[in-house]
Design a protein around this motif. Structure first.
Motif, short mmCIF file in Angstrom:
data_model
loop_
_atom_site.label_atom_id
_atom_site.label_comp_id
_atom_site.label_asym_id
_atom_site.label_seq_id
_atom_site.Cartn_x
_atom_site.Cartn_y
_atom_site.Cartn_z
N ARG A 45 52.91 97.52 92.39
CA ARG A 45 52.66 98.24 93.63
C ARG A 45 53.15 97.38 94.80
N PRO A 46 54.09 97.88 95.60
CA PRO A 46 54.59 97.09 96.73
C PRO A 46 53.45 96.60 97.62
N PRO A 47 53.53 95.34 98.06
CA PRO A 47 54.69 94.45 98.01
C PRO A 47 54.71 93.50 96.82
N GLY A 48 53.87 93.73 95.76
CA GLY A 48 53.79 92.81 94.63
C GLY A 48 54.59 93.29 93.42
N LEU A 49 55.60 92.53 93.00
CA LEU A 49 56.48 92.88 91.88
C LEU A 49 56.05 92.14 90.62
N PHE A 50 55.91 92.85 89.49
CA PHE A 50 55.61 92.21 88.22
C PHE A 50 56.89 91.59 87.64
N THR B 6 58.12 91.92 98.30
CA THR B 6 58.33 90.59 98.87
C THR B 6 57.53 89.51 98.14
N TYR B 7 56.60 89.91 97.27
CA TYR B 7 55.78 88.97 96.50
C TYR B 7 55.95 89.25 95.01
N CYS B 8 55.56 88.28 94.18
CA CYS B 8 55.69 88.46 92.74
C CYS B 8 54.39 88.05 92.04
N GLY B 9 54.18 88.66 90.89
CA GLY B 9 53.03 88.35 90.05
C GLY B 9 53.37 88.74 88.62
N GLY B 10 52.41 89.24 87.88
CA GLY B 10 52.67 89.62 86.50
C GLY B 10 51.65 90.62 85.99
#
Length: 215
Positions: free
Chosen positions: A71-76, A107-111
């Motif tokens: 879900r923007p702004p967090g990219l897996f 603009t952010y990343c996670g998993g």
């Protein structure tokens, strides 16, 4: 009709750990009497190896019929998930360059970590989790495969690791909370979402130590 007996276990943006002991964790004196527990091996893990067991866990966001990349702004991203010192770890951070996907700009990343085996009704699901110490979500949840127009979601724990003065008022205490949702999703009919939620405040921050969550 929705097949509500098929459930996938998903662990979203956690910092450490999915518990895999032989019996659930209960507060002393609250263990249900008369029950015999049987561990589901393909959905249990102590993460004692040096890599994620891809026979049990899917770390690629888009694979095996799953198409959600975050879900923007967090990219897996799969490279943000690894095993070290007996923990399943998920790194969160800032992307070097913004990424534009189907749902918007990232603009952010996670998993995200999903179980390969689907669960069943009547099973008990448990996770030993320490929230990441950021404003990104740390969530332990279940989702049915559903039908063409609906699915069921159970967020056993949904929280963040910290809040700031920019955090929306309704989420100001989400870094110190046990918060759960039960959601009936409808994709093409109304109402789109029927939700029931509950929460209780914690004496400690979610990112301070491990907590055990189950349902």
């Amino acid at each position: 009709m929705m097949n509500s007996s098929v459930i996938s276990l998903l662990v979203l943006l956690i910092a450490n750990g999915v518990f895999g002991q032989s019996v659930p964790v209960f507060i002393s004196g609250e263990n249900p009497a008369g029950l015999k527990w049987e561990k589901v091996e393909n959905m249990s893990d102590e993460f004692t190896g040096d890599s994620v067991d891809l026979r049990k866990w899917q770390i690629e966001p888009i694979e095996n019929s799953f198409t959600w990349e975050g879900r923007p702004p967090g990219l897996f991203q799969a490279e943000n998930v690894w095993v070290k010192d007996g923990d399943l770890r998920v790194k969160v951070g800032v992307l070097d360059e913004p990424y534009t996907g189907v749902e918007g700009s990232y603009t952010y990343c996670g998993g995200i970590v999903r179980s390969i085996q689907t669960g069943e009704k009547g099973w008990y699901y448990e996770c030993r989790m320490k929230a990441n110490a950021t404003e990104m979500s740390s969530t332990f949840w279940l989702l049915t495969e559903g039908g063409p127009d609906e699915a069921l979601e159970l967020d056993i724990q949904e929280c963040v690791g910290t809040t700031t003065e920019l955090t929306k008022k309704w989420a100001r205490n989400w870094d110190q909370i046990f918060h759960s949702n039960a959601i009936h999703w409808r994709y093409f009919s109304e109402p789109k979402e029927t939700k029931k939620q509950g929460w209780t405040g914690l004496e400690e921050k979610n990112a301070r130590r491990y907590f055990v969550y189950g349902a």
